[in-house]
Write an enzyme that holds these catalytic residues in place. Structure first.
Site, mmCIF file in Angstrom:
data_model
loop_
_atom_site.group_PDB
_atom_site.id
_atom_site.type_symbol
_atom_site.label_atom_id
_atom_site.label_comp_id
_atom_site.label_asym_id
_atom_site.label_seq_id
_atom_site.Cartn_x
_atom_site.Cartn_y
_atom_site.Cartn_z
ATOM 1 N N GLU A 1 -7.118 -7.290 -1.181
ATOM 2 C CA GLU A 1 -7.803 -7.129 0.107
ATOM 3 C C GLU A 1 -9.234 -6.677 -0.106
ATOM 4 O OE1 GLU A 1 -5.897 -4.801 3.114
ATOM 5 O OE2 GLU A 1 -3.933 -5.755 2.837
ATOM 6 N N GLU B 1 0.814 -1.225 0.000
ATOM 7 C CA GLU B 1 0.000 0.000 0.000
ATOM 8 C C GLU B 1 0.850 1.281 0.000
ATOM 9 O OE1 GLU B 1 -4.137 -1.502 2.056
ATOM 10 O OE2 GLU B 1 -2.685 -0.523 3.360
#
Length: 820
Positions: free
Chosen positions: A247, A178
């Site tokens: 995710e 991320e």
């Protein structure tokens, strides 16, 4: 066909694992020449125990998953520089081999930054304390340490031949995590860093593709992927990269002082179906099993010990129904369409009002998705001469483009109502016998003796190296009555970033302060009684998980960074004495931790007389018999304040039942329609954020006594503490006609049918009622005959079985509530 030459060569080297070739194109991940539609679920090995892993992974496979995804936790494996730990629930290789044993694929997210609501985002604090260190940028010291750890993990996995290229289960690996969310804060150095990450990963030659999640500018050949509640509109940055979702957040984590977040089953299924409707080929649930933040692993600050995450498998490993079952049915439908979805030509039809159809076509046939993204209006879709009702915020799937097999808003699986049962091994489980002893604080409170001394105030991470939640700051001040600060009204003022602060003057506890979540920089002032001569000021800084997310999160201060003042007031005159550059002594931890009072083998003396309640800095100990059976065990810590708990020397995590959730923002009803966010569909207002704490059965002695030790920091009453088991109390369903309903008490027999109705029943689980339209046959009698006494039963939900109700319009349903 393998060549004889290669066959004899691999026999000679004892390396005869057949390689799995993993590649990709713009449509899918390809495994041994076959494009795959892959469904995955995150299970983090440190958040469960090795004894739980086979069952968790097997349930994932039975739930329709193809792979298991996990992070690798740097600070857990390298707590001290170049000293490694892969024991117990940190046995990464054992976890990966368990995945392999179940015939599943693995996705290894090395990072080594993980976020994950994990302490310090997975970075070891010693890394912060290295000279010239700056995280996640083109910093030579950081890159050297990151490369060292990443290489070590890759070499370990290679040694065990666990990459698919070696015949193992791991089909994908991840570097960084991320970073795209924060790259802007690092400027050009951030871009250079992410290119370095890609080059470094490629140099490790793992033989499977590398992924970078949330990294729109991921350098080739990295595969960029999406994280979030919805990724249907995500497009990879390269046309040759498949559309991947690393995710899909099945719920959300919980903070101390926060409420329980819930993401509806219908919405999770809707997000998944939309993703595959719009060309997705790899989707991973974060989390599929959340588990428990044992010991001091939770981050935040203020992330709870439970990491249940409203996942398909709950914190204890039970099926979270209906989420588990409804998604399993979705997975089965999607897998049945795998070839069509990964090879078919794609066409779309827009029906207006946010309703659409997507058709995948091959020479063998077609498969269809009918999507309705409208949040309030149901849609009627006319397709090839047939009308289909598609509820608002739902997707219907027709594997043959004729028959609706699945709709995300129509749940045809049971809801399991979990209950807690008293420990039947104890005669009187509510009256555990306690002994106690105080935390020895005399040396720090009265003498100010520490392990190191410096003439300044330091960040707790620098001094304590995160070896403990607790760091003492101590100084002495000589005051004379003629000192300008001396006065009738005196106080101490502390500029602090401690999560919880305790202040003492001359051995007297003058007060404490708990920071509000998100407001960890504050000024605490409290009246204090000083004496002429030497005064000892002792401050205890407590952390509750270090920050785990954001740009430069490692630079966020923690502890008592000052300044610290004595304030004197005489009439209208105020005098301030700055103690910041005084000689400060530091001591990490508490004596009870150092002396291992939590250990079952500890020789320390405990008193069983006059056990005090609501006393700060106090240790409590009791013994209990292991709960009967094999159901998950929890300990109820209601009545306690804040501290840490151990079972037979195993740290089950921080507890904080005194921290109540806010009174507002909860609702008994939750509308699945519309985009989900963390504050939607919350429960548990006004109650302890966490009352129940998981005790893995592997922590228990199956025979004889077990020991529970508590360190109570702020004061609490242990008399209410008791052990219970978690089991299914009842199951409910509201299944649509033309489906097969399976009822299961998860290992227990169904003892009674409390309610059953086929037609248009009303109400909800626990309060079903018959509607205006009712089948001719007695549904309760049918279910009693077919289900009572069995652990599970399957029911054909049809008019043929229950009789045809004389009603039209809406689809008929079977509502049932069974007692386990």
């Amino acid at each position: 066909m393998i060549s004889l030459r290669f066959f004899f060569f691999c026999l000679l080297l004892n390396t005869c694992a057949y390689a799995t070739i993993v590649s990709h194109d713009g449509r899918a991940i390809t495994i041994d020449g076959h494009r795959r539609l892959l469904l995955s679920g995150s299970i983090h090995y440190p958040r469960s125990t090795p004894e739980m892993w086979p069952d968790l992974i097997r349930k994932g496979k039975e739930g329709g998953l193809d792979s298991i995804e996990t992070y690798v936790f740097w600070n857990a494996h390298e707590p001290t520089r170049r000293q490694y730990d892969f024991s117990g629930n940190l046995d990464l290789i054992r976890f990966l081999k368990t995945i392999q044993d179940e015939g599943m694929y693995g996705v290894l997210r090395i990072g080594p930054y993980v976020c994950a609501e994990w302490n310090y985002g997975g970075f070891p604090v010693w890394l912060h304390n290295m000279p010239g260190m700056e995280f996640r940028t083109t910093n030579p010291a950081f890159m050297n340490e990151m490369q060292n750890f990443t290489t070590m993990i890759v070499d370990m996995v290679k040694k065990e031949k666990l990459f698919a290229s070696q015949g193992g289960p791991i089909i994908l690996a991840q570097i960084e995590n991320e970073y795209g969310n924060v790259i802007g804060s690092y400027g050009e150095a951030g871009k250079a860093y992410i290119q370095w990450c890609a080059n470094m990963a490629q140099s490790l030659d793992v033989g499977v593709p590398w992924i970078m999640c949330q990294q729109d500018d991921a350098p080739q050949p990295m595969l960029n992927t999406c994280n979030g509640y919805y990724c249907d509109n995500f497009e990879p940055n390269n046309p040759n990269t498949p559309k991947m979702w690393t995710e899909n957040w099945t719920g959300w984590f919980k903070n101390w002082g926060g409420k329980d977040p819930h993401r509806t089953t219908e919405d999770v299924a809707f997000a998944v179906a939309r993703f595959f409707q719009k060309g997705g080929t790899f989707q991973n649930y974060y989390m599929y099993h959340g588990g428990t933040n044992f010991d001091r692993t939770s981050g935040g600050p203020y992330i709870t010990t439970t990491y249940d995450y409203d996942a398909p498998l709950d914190e204890f490993g039970n099926l979270n129904q209906p989420k588990y079952g409804h998604l399993k049915q979705l997975h089965d439908v999607l897998h049945s369409m795998e070839k069509t979805l990964t090879h078919g030509n794609i066409s779309n039809v827009d029906f207006g009002n946010l309703a659409s159809a997507t058709i995948y076509t091959t020479n063998e046939g077609s498969s269809c998705f009918f999507g309705n993204v409208n949040e309030t209006s149901d849609a009627i879709i006319n397709f090839n001469g047939t009308s289909y009702d598609v509820p608002a915020w739902s997707v219907s799937i027709l594997p043959d483009c004729r028959t609706e097999t699945y709709n995300t808003a129509k749940i045809n699986t049971q809801t399991s109502v979990m209950v807690k049962k008293p420990n039947e091994a104890e005669n009187e489980p509510s009256t555990l016998k306690w002994s106690w002893r105080p935390e020895n604080v005399d040396n720090v409170l009265l003498k100010g003796k520490g392990e190191s001394t410096m003439k300044r105030l330091f960040d707790q991470k620098v001094v304590g190296n995160d070896e403990s939640d607790y760091l003492w700051y101590m100084t002495t001040v000589n005051l004379k009555e003629q000192d300008p600060v001396w006065g009738k009204n005196m106080s101490i003022r502390i500029n602090s970033t401690a999560h919880v602060l305790h202040a003492f003057v001359n051995g007297e506890h003058i007060g404490n302060y708990r920071a509000d979540s998100g407001k960890f920089h504050y000024v605490y002032e409290q009246d204090a009684k000083f004496i002429p001569g030497t005064n000892v000021i002792t401050l205890l800084s407590t952390t509750v998980g270090l920050p785990n997310y954001g740009a430069f999160f490692e630079s966020i201060p923690t502890g008592i960074t000052g300044p610290v003042f004595i304030i004197g007031r005489n009439g209208d005159e105020t005098v301030i004495k700055d103690l910041s550059t005084h000689k400060w002594s530091y001591k990490t931890g508490l004596s009870g931790f150092t002396n291992e009072l939590f250990s079952s083998e500890s020789p320390s003396k405990w008193s069983g007389e006059s056990v005090p309640f609501n006393r700060t800095m106090t240790w409590y100990k009791t013994t209990f018999k292991p709960p009967l059976g094999n159901e998950p065990v929890v300990v109820d810590l209601l009545g306690l304040g804040k501290g840490t708990a151990w079972i037979n020397g195993n740290n089950i995590g921080r507890y904080w039942p005194a921290f109540l959730a806010g009174d507002n923002g909860c609702s008994d009803e939750c509308d699945y329609r519309g985009a989900y966010y963390a504050e939607k569909c919350q429960t548990n207002c006004g109650e302890p954020t966490q009352r129940w704490y998981h005790v893995p059965r592997s922590f228990l002695n199956s025979e004889g006594d077990n020991t529970l030790v508590l360190f109570e920091e702020v004061g609490g009453n242990p008399s209410l503490v008791n052990f219970q088991t978690v089991r299914v109390g009842s199951v409910c369903a509201n299944a649509y006609e033309k489906n097969v309903l399976e009822l299961s008490c998860h290992g227990k027999p169904i003892s009674d049918i409390k309610f059953a109705s086929f037609g248009y029943p009303g109400g909800k689980c626990g309060s079903f009622e018959k509607g205006t339209c009712e089948a001719s046959n007695d549904a309760a009698s049918i279910l009693t005959d077919e289900c009572v006494g069995k652990e599970k039963c399957s029911i054909d939900v049809s008019s043929e079985k229950f009789g045809a109700p004389e009603c039209g319009g809406a689809a008929r349903r079977l509502a049932v509530e069974a007692i386990c």
